[in-house]
Scaffold this motif. Structure first.
Motif, PDB file in Angstrom:
ATOM      1  N   SER A  33       0.865  -1.066  -0.082  1.00 46.98           N
ATOM      2  CA  SER A  33      -0.027  -0.093   0.017  1.00 46.98           C
ATOM      3  C   SER A  33       0.761   1.244   0.055  1.00 46.98           C
ATOM      4  CB  SER A  33      -0.844   0.021   1.447  1.00 46.98           C
ATOM      5  OG  SER A  33      -1.528   1.032   1.305  1.00 46.98           O
ATOM      6  N   TYR A  34       1.104   1.558  -1.105  1.00 49.87           N
ATOM      7  CA  TYR A  34       2.265   2.760  -1.244  1.00 49.87           C
ATOM      8  C   TYR A  34       1.922   4.097  -0.487  1.00 49.87           C
ATOM      9  CZ  TYR A  34       4.954   0.303  -5.026  1.00 49.87           C
ATOM     10  OH  TYR A  34       5.585  -0.548  -5.477  1.00 49.87           O
ATOM     11  N   GLU A  35       0.632   4.302  -0.793  1.00 46.12           N
ATOM     12  CA  GLU A  35       0.304   5.777  -0.206  1.00 46.12           C
ATOM     13  C   GLU A  35       0.371   5.721   1.453  1.00 46.12           C
ATOM     14  OE1 GLU A  35      -1.399   4.068  -2.128  1.00 46.12           O
ATOM     15  OE2 GLU A  35      -2.172   5.322  -3.999  1.00 46.12           O
ATOM     16  N   LEU A  36      -0.186   4.598   1.910  1.00 44.28           N
ATOM     17  CA  LEU A  36      -0.219   4.276   3.293  1.00 44.28           C
ATOM     18  C   LEU A  36       1.269   4.053   3.917  1.00 44.28           C
ATOM     19  CD1 LEU A  36      -1.956   3.594   5.675  1.00 44.28           C
ATOM     20  CD2 LEU A  36      -1.927   1.372   5.258  1.00 44.28           C
ATOM     21  N   GLU A  37       2.151   3.453   3.280  1.00 43.68           N
ATOM     22  CA  GLU A  37       3.514   3.287   3.702  1.00 43.68           C
ATOM     23  C   GLU A  37       4.343   4.496   3.855  1.00 43.68           C
ATOM     24  OE1 GLU A  37       5.206  -0.307   2.277  1.00 43.68           O
ATOM     25  OE2 GLU A  37       3.619  -1.387   2.553  1.00 43.68           O
ATOM     26  N   ALA A  38       3.911   5.311   2.600  1.00 45.48           N
ATOM     27  CA  ALA A  38       4.798   6.456   2.324  1.00 45.48           C
ATOM     28  C   ALA A  38       4.298   7.665   3.473  1.00 45.48           C
ATOM     29  CB  ALA A  38       4.728   7.102   0.867  1.00 45.48           C
ATOM     30  N   THR A  39       3.046   7.541   3.753  1.00 47.65           N
ATOM     31  CA  THR A  39       2.473   8.690   4.555  1.00 47.65           C
ATOM     32  C   THR A  39       3.055   8.330   5.773  1.00 47.65           C
ATOM     33  OG1 THR A  39       0.598   8.886   3.113  1.00 47.65           O
ATOM     34  CG2 THR A  39       0.490   9.801   5.147  1.00 47.65           C
ATOM     35  N   MET A  40       2.948   6.981   6.286  1.00 50.97           N
ATOM     36  CA  MET A  40       3.380   6.675   7.557  1.00 50.97           C
ATOM     37  C   MET A  40       4.861   6.821   7.988  1.00 50.97           C
ATOM     38  SD  MET A  40       0.979   3.397   8.485  1.00 50.97           S
ATOM     39  CE  MET A  40       1.546   2.921   9.968  1.00 50.97           C
ATOM     40  N   ARG A  41       5.612   6.614   7.045  1.00 54.98           N
ATOM     41  CA  ARG A  41       7.110   6.787   7.127  1.00 54.98           C
ATOM     42  C   ARG A  41       7.243   8.032   7.114  1.00 54.98           C
ATOM     43  NH1 ARG A  41       8.134   3.129   2.805  1.00 54.98           N
ATOM     44  NH2 ARG A  41       8.852   1.144   3.419  1.00 54.98           N
ATOM     45  N   ALA A  42       6.654   9.077   6.543  1.00 54.75           N
ATOM     46  CA  ALA A  42       6.880  10.410   6.356  1.00 54.75           C
ATOM     47  C   ALA A  42       6.458  11.060   7.929  1.00 54.75           C
ATOM     48  CB  ALA A  42       6.114  11.216   5.559  1.00 54.75           C
ATOM     49  N   GLY A  99       6.869   9.597  10.326  1.00 55.98           N
ATOM     50  CA  GLY A  99       7.763   8.787  11.413  1.00 55.98           C
ATOM     51  C   GLY A  99       6.985   7.672  12.046  1.00 55.98           C
ATOM     52  N   LYS A 100       6.015   7.050  11.488  1.00 53.29           N
ATOM     53  CA  LYS A 100       5.504   5.975  12.262  1.00 53.29           C
ATOM     54  C   LYS A 100       6.048   4.552  11.823  1.00 53.29           C
ATOM     55  CE  LYS A 100       1.127   8.106  13.410  1.00 53.29           C
ATOM     56  NZ  LYS A 100      -0.138   8.526  13.084  1.00 53.29           N
ATOM     57  N   SER A 101       5.919   3.508  12.623  1.00 52.77           N
ATOM     58  CA  SER A 101       6.701   2.237  12.325  1.00 52.77           C
ATOM     59  C   SER A 101       5.558   1.553  11.165  1.00 52.77           C
ATOM     60  CB  SER A 101       6.626   1.363  13.404  1.00 52.77           C
ATOM     61  OG  SER A 101       6.588  -0.005  12.932  1.00 52.77           O
ATOM     62  N   ILE A 102       5.981   0.859  10.144  1.00 53.12           N
ATOM     63  CA  ILE A 102       5.202   0.309   9.386  1.00 53.12           C
ATOM     64  C   ILE A 102       5.209  -1.164   9.250  1.00 53.12           C
ATOM     65  CG2 ILE A 102       5.150   2.243   7.546  1.00 53.12           C
ATOM     66  CD1 ILE A 102       6.880   0.523   5.587  1.00 53.12           C
ATOM     67  N   GLU A 103       5.829  -1.738  10.165  1.00 49.74           N
ATOM     68  CA  GLU A 103       6.075  -3.210  10.770  1.00 49.74           C
ATOM     69  C   GLU A 103       4.676  -3.991  10.393  1.00 49.74           C
ATOM     70  OE1 GLU A 103       7.881  -5.391  14.260  1.00 49.74           O
ATOM     71  OE2 GLU A 103       8.692  -3.358  13.846  1.00 49.74           O
ATOM     72  N   ILE A 104       3.680  -3.386  11.170  1.00 47.26           N
ATOM     73  CA  ILE A 104       2.625  -4.244  11.203  1.00 47.26           C
ATOM     74  C   ILE A 104       2.109  -4.352   9.861  1.00 47.26           C
ATOM     75  CG2 ILE A 104       0.942  -2.400  11.460  1.00 47.26           C
ATOM     76  CD1 ILE A 104      -0.184  -4.197  13.620  1.00 47.26           C
ATOM     77  N   ILE A 105       2.091  -3.282   8.676  1.00 45.04           N
ATOM     78  CA  ILE A 105       1.625  -3.813   7.363  1.00 45.04           C
ATOM     79  C   ILE A 105       2.681  -4.176   6.544  1.00 45.04           C
ATOM     80  CG2 ILE A 105      -0.407  -2.067   7.307  1.00 45.04           C
ATOM     81  CD1 ILE A 105       1.367  -0.047   6.223  1.00 45.04           C
ATOM     82  N   SER A 116       4.742  -6.536   7.281  1.00 43.14           N
ATOM     83  CA  SER A 116       4.903  -8.144   7.733  1.00 43.14           C
ATOM     84  C   SER A 116       3.972  -8.720   6.936  1.00 43.14           C
ATOM     85  CB  SER A 116       4.557  -8.253   8.881  1.00 43.14           C
ATOM     86  OG  SER A 116       3.398  -7.990   9.494  1.00 43.14           O
ATOM     87  N   ILE A 117       2.503  -7.970   6.434  1.00 41.30           N
ATOM     88  CA  ILE A 117       1.605  -8.941   5.663  1.00 41.30           C
ATOM     89  C   ILE A 117       2.163  -9.105   4.219  1.00 41.30           C
ATOM     90  CG2 ILE A 117      -0.754  -8.858   4.875  1.00 41.30           C
ATOM     91  CD1 ILE A 117      -1.207  -6.696   6.995  1.00 41.30           C
ATOM     92  N   ARG A 118       2.615  -7.986   3.667  1.00 47.47           N
ATOM     93  CA  ARG A 118       2.881  -8.241   2.131  1.00 47.47           C
ATOM     94  C   ARG A 118       4.039  -9.042   1.919  1.00 47.47           C
ATOM     95  NH1 ARG A 118       7.215  -4.507   1.063  1.00 47.47           N
ATOM     96  NH2 ARG A 118       6.840  -2.394   1.885  1.00 47.47           N
ATOM     97  N   GLN A 119       5.172  -9.189   2.953  1.00 44.41           N
ATOM     98  CA  GLN A 119       6.085  -9.943   2.720  1.00 44.41           C
ATOM     99  C   GLN A 119       6.038 -11.430   2.835  1.00 44.41           C
ATOM    100  OE1 GLN A 119       9.208  -8.101   4.923  1.00 44.41           O
ATOM    101  NE2 GLN A 119       9.600  -6.445   3.591  1.00 44.41           N
ATOM    102  N   ARG A 120       5.360 -11.535   3.923  1.00 43.88           N
ATOM    103  CA  ARG A 120       5.444 -13.149   4.496  1.00 43.88           C
ATOM    104  C   ARG A 120       4.517 -14.264   3.349  1.00 43.88           C
ATOM    105  NH1 ARG A 120       3.018 -13.502  10.223  1.00 43.88           N
ATOM    106  NH2 ARG A 120       3.942 -15.854   9.913  1.00 43.88           N
ATOM    107  N   PRO A 121       3.544 -13.605   2.625  1.00 41.16           N
ATOM    108  CA  PRO A 121       3.079 -14.631   1.839  1.00 41.16           C
ATOM    109  C   PRO A 121       3.635 -14.957   0.381  1.00 41.16           C
ATOM    110  CG  PRO A 121       1.308 -12.986   2.383  1.00 41.16           C
ATOM    111  CD  PRO A 121       2.537 -12.604   2.692  1.00 41.16           C
TER     112      PRO A 121
END
Ligand code: UTP
Length: 288
Positions: free
Chosen positions: A73-82, A84-90, A92-97
């Motif tokens: 989820s590009y927008e969500l991840e970019a916004t959260m990073r900007a 300073g929030k951790s994106i670990e929780i999301i 992990s979902i896209r990497q694991r499967p």
């Protein structure tokens, strides 16, 4: 007998979820959340924990939110990073499967038909089937995979239910014991009348099957409810290939059913350190 490694899992998610209307009118049943995770994620995590490498979703129209859930989820991840929030929780979902594969079941003709739709991806290998609307707590597929590594052939899940409830489920007719949790299956009986059930072992939505079942499904006629039933096809493998049932001692929540879904939310919320105490106090107050 050489036992082929279990690497693939099929998740049939193309059903209409009519028992859960209106919630499931525009949203897939498998995206209903228990506490903070959709049902499908619980099932995928259960499969990955069992060593499954290839995730195969059998989807249908209106299920795109499910695909998005396992995508970036590009927008969500970019916004959260900007921010300073951790994106670990999301993350992990896209990497694991890994890279899930999606196939379409164009018409909801039944579970057997949904599984058959995955035949090209499954190929000539054993595969697991997990029905995500049944939430299992306690690592069911991992335990089944361990049983399969000893027995080979087909291994289906089994759960003990009170004798008074056997008429609601598919029930196993047990044969010889393999070990204390694994038993040979001699027949599968759909919703036996009370007092006539061959055991109190019901069949939940977890299966490890050999690819030959696909060839049976190819010719399978419609069965109960006018649907192509997986159980009818599996029954034809009994006596032809090894066929065992593995009894699970964890918890099963039928989240395709409203009461089961509420129970799952309550049980999993109570078990959490962060929200459990507050939910417990609230429930106590509510019940007086
Ligand atoms: P269910 O019978 O519980 O699901 O099938 P349903 O048909 O969606 O629900 P109701 O009874 O109308 O409320 C178990 C699983 O098999 C999938 C469903 O998505 C669910 O995960 N399924 C069922 C398919 O993928 N295709 C089908 O044709 C039928």
């Amino acid at each position: 007998m050489t036992i082929k490694r279990l690497r693939k899992a099929v998740f049939p998610v193309a059903g209409l979820g009519t028992r859960f209307l209106p919630a499931t009118k525009a949203m897939p049943k498998e995206m209903l959340t228990v506490v903070d995770k959709p049902l499908i994620q619980y099932a995928v995590e259960e499969a990955l924990e069992a060593g499954i490498e290839q995730i195969i979703f059998v989807t249908g129209r209106g299920k795109s939110s499910l695909e998005d859930h396992f995508d970036i989820s590009y927008e969500l991840e970019a916004t959260m990073r900007a921010r300073g929030k951790s994106i670990e929780i999301i993350e992990s979902i896209r990497q694991r499967p890994g890279s899930p594969v999606y196939v379409r079941q164009q018409e909801p003709l039944g579970l057997g038909h949904a599984v058959w739709c995955a035949r090209e991806i499954v190929g000539d290998e054993p595969f697991a089937v997990l029905l995500p609307d049944e939430l299992m707590v306690g690592g069911f597929m991992k335990q089944m995979a361990e049983a399969y590594a000893k027995t080979g052939g087909n291994v289906i899940g089994a759960l003990e239910v009170p004798d008074s409830e056997t008429d609601k489920y598919g029930v196993i007719s047990p044969g010889g014991r393999f070990d204390d949790r694994t038993v040979e299956v001699t027949a599968l009986v759909e919703k036996p009348k009370l007092g006539t059930a061959p055991s109190n072992l019901m069949i939940p939505g977890r299966y490890i099957l050999q690819p030959e079942v696909m060839r049976i499904l190819e010719r399978q006629e419609k069965g109960a409810g006018g649907e192509i039933q997986l159980t009818d096809a599996m029954a034809q493998l009994i006596g032809v290939q090894p066929f065992h049932a593995f009894t699970f001692d964890g918890e099963r929540y039928d989240c395709g059913d409203k009461a089961g879904y509420i129970q799952a939310n309550l049980a999993l919320a109570l078990a959490r350190d962060d929200i459990g105490p507050a939910v417990r106090d609230f429930a106590r107050g509510l019940l007086g």
